[in-house]
Design a protein around this motif. Sequence first.
Motif, PDB file in Angstrom:
ATOM      1  N   GLY A   1       0.795  13.054   1.279  1.00 31.75           N
ATOM      2  CA  GLY A   1       1.910  12.862   2.134  1.00 31.75           C
ATOM      3  C   GLY A   1       3.491  13.179   1.753  1.00 31.75           C
ATOM      4  N   VAL A   2       3.621  13.183   0.479  1.00 31.11           N
ATOM      5  CA  VAL A   2       4.706  13.580  -0.117  1.00 31.11           C
ATOM      6  C   VAL A   2       5.034  15.163   0.051  1.00 31.11           C
ATOM      7  CG1 VAL A   2       6.103  13.966  -2.287  1.00 31.11           C
ATOM      8  CG2 VAL A   2       4.940  11.860  -1.777  1.00 31.11           C
ATOM      9  N   ASP A   3       3.858  15.948  -0.168  1.00 30.08           N
ATOM     10  CA  ASP A   3       4.058  17.497  -0.117  1.00 30.08           C
ATOM     11  C   ASP A   3       4.266  17.618   1.366  1.00 30.08           C
ATOM     12  OD1 ASP A   3       3.360  17.809  -2.646  1.00 30.08           O
ATOM     13  OD2 ASP A   3       0.940  17.961  -2.245  1.00 30.08           O
TER      14      ASP A   3
ATOM     15  N   ARG B   1      -1.470   8.894  -9.362  1.00 28.26           N
ATOM     16  CA  ARG B   1      -2.865   8.291  -9.284  1.00 28.26           C
ATOM     17  C   ARG B   1      -3.486   8.255  -7.826  1.00 28.26           C
ATOM     18  NH1 ARG B   1      -2.852   3.340 -13.547  1.00 28.26           N
ATOM     19  NH2 ARG B   1      -1.981   4.389 -15.267  1.00 28.26           N
ATOM     20  N   ASP B   2      -2.470   8.551  -6.708  1.00 25.53           N
ATOM     21  CA  ASP B   2      -3.130   8.430  -5.417  1.00 25.53           C
ATOM     22  C   ASP B   2      -3.034   9.763  -4.732  1.00 25.53           C
ATOM     23  OD1 ASP B   2      -3.731   7.536  -2.917  1.00 25.53           O
ATOM     24  OD2 ASP B   2      -2.011   6.118  -2.673  1.00 25.53           O
ATOM     25  N   PRO B   3      -4.325  10.356  -4.508  1.00 27.18           N
ATOM     26  CA  PRO B   3      -4.184  11.908  -3.900  1.00 27.18           C
ATOM     27  C   PRO B   3      -3.889  11.837  -2.443  1.00 27.18           C
ATOM     28  CG  PRO B   3      -6.526  11.001  -4.109  1.00 27.18           C
ATOM     29  CD  PRO B   3      -5.510   9.922  -4.652  1.00 27.18           C
ATOM     30  N   VAL B   4      -3.867  10.580  -1.832  1.00 25.87           N
ATOM     31  CA  VAL B   4      -3.417  10.753  -0.549  1.00 25.87           C
ATOM     32  C   VAL B   4      -1.899  10.564  -0.342  1.00 25.87           C
ATOM     33  CG1 VAL B   4      -3.501   9.407   1.912  1.00 25.87           C
ATOM     34  CG2 VAL B   4      -5.815   9.634   0.463  1.00 25.87           C
ATOM     35  N   CYS B   5      -1.435   9.897  -1.203  1.00 22.14           N
ATOM     36  CA  CYS B   5      -0.024   9.917  -1.282  1.00 22.14           C
ATOM     37  C   CYS B   5       0.754  11.124  -1.683  1.00 22.14           C
ATOM     38  CB  CYS B   5       0.326   8.727  -2.541  1.00 22.14           C
ATOM     39  SG  CYS B   5       2.113   8.477  -2.903  1.00 22.14           S
TER      40      CYS B   5
ATOM     41  N   ARG C   1      -0.193  11.927   8.900  1.00 24.08           N
ATOM     42  CA  ARG C   1      -0.997  10.515   9.268  1.00 24.08           C
ATOM     43  C   ARG C   1      -2.055  10.417   8.381  1.00 24.08           C
ATOM     44  NH1 ARG C   1      -2.697   9.765  15.484  1.00 24.08           N
ATOM     45  NH2 ARG C   1      -0.680  10.657  15.704  1.00 24.08           N
ATOM     46  N   CYS C   2      -2.398   9.288   7.998  1.00 23.01           N
ATOM     47  CA  CYS C   2      -3.473   8.810   7.462  1.00 23.01           C
ATOM     48  C   CYS C   2      -3.822   7.373   7.724  1.00 23.01           C
ATOM     49  CB  CYS C   2      -3.369   8.949   5.884  1.00 23.01           C
ATOM     50  SG  CYS C   2      -2.318   7.850   5.357  1.00 23.01           S
ATOM     51  N   ASN C   3      -5.179   7.031   7.244  1.00 22.95           N
ATOM     52  CA  ASN C   3      -5.646   5.895   7.496  1.00 22.95           C
ATOM     53  C   ASN C   3      -5.108   5.015   6.089  1.00 22.95           C
ATOM     54  OD1 ASN C   3      -7.123   3.272   7.909  1.00 22.95           O
ATOM     55  ND2 ASN C   3      -8.993   4.208   8.025  1.00 22.95           N
ATOM     56  N   LEU C   4      -4.608   3.520   6.525  1.00 22.65           N
ATOM     57  CA  LEU C   4      -3.783   2.996   5.484  1.00 22.65           C
ATOM     58  C   LEU C   4      -4.731   2.423   4.396  1.00 22.65           C
ATOM     59  CD1 LEU C   4      -0.953   1.877   5.398  1.00 22.65           C
ATOM     60  CD2 LEU C   4      -1.835  -0.297   6.474  1.00 22.65           C
TER      61      LEU C   4
ATOM     62  N   LEU D   1       0.643  -1.255   0.112  1.00 24.53           N
ATOM     63  CA  LEU D   1      -0.015  -0.012   0.080  1.00 24.53           C
ATOM     64  C   LEU D   1       0.804   1.221   0.137  1.00 24.53           C
ATOM     65  CD1 LEU D   1      -2.603  -1.041   2.572  1.00 24.53           C
ATOM     66  CD2 LEU D   1      -2.932  -0.776   0.004  1.00 24.53           C
ATOM     67  N   LEU D   2       2.057   1.210   0.307  1.00 25.50           N
ATOM     68  CA  LEU D   2       2.928   2.327   0.592  1.00 25.50           C
ATOM     69  C   LEU D   2       4.023   2.414  -0.707  1.00 25.50           C
ATOM     70  CD1 LEU D   2       3.754   1.760   4.284  1.00 25.50           C
ATOM     71  CD2 LEU D   2       2.114   3.319   3.418  1.00 25.50           C
TER      72      LEU D   2
END
Length: 164
Positions: free
Chosen positions: A83-85, A76-80, A62-65, A25-26
């Motif tokens: 996190g990078v930002d 393609r992953d907005p949560v990712c 921090r986020c939900n996995l 997932l990561l």
Amino acid sequence: MSFLFVKIYYGPCHTFDRYIHKPHLLTGLKDRLQKMGFRVDLVPVRFTNYCMVEMCGHEVFRCNLKHLKFNTSYDRDPVCRRGVDAVITSAVKFRRGRACLWFWTLLNHQMFRRDKYAPIDYWPVDVNLQSFAPCKTCIQCCDMLVKEDVPKEEEKKPETYFKL
């Protein structure tokens, strides 16, 4: 600790009535940070659906996995992307903080203060700092502090009262 070192703590993901650590997932987050020059360590923990990014001992993101997409790239992953930002902005803030602390430690070590070995300051006018009168004479001369009128009951106390 380096600003280019990131720890990602992730817990087991709850899917299909099983609790398993899924580092896949990561992949988007890990690959993007490694391409940008960060060293990434994945640390499994016991908290379910937990993902936390840490830099220099501070929590950055921090986020939900479950919100991260399985084996998906960064684009393609907005949560990712968030996190990078967060990692990039915190790295900039840590660099600024380090520069500020470095400058203040230089000042504390008296690097820029004057002593007998420092270069001579050339003033346009000679300044004699010993010619000024001390504060005690100003109190008597200019009446900067005036005695306050004290009621008769409090006159018995040996303390003196002043007002500004």
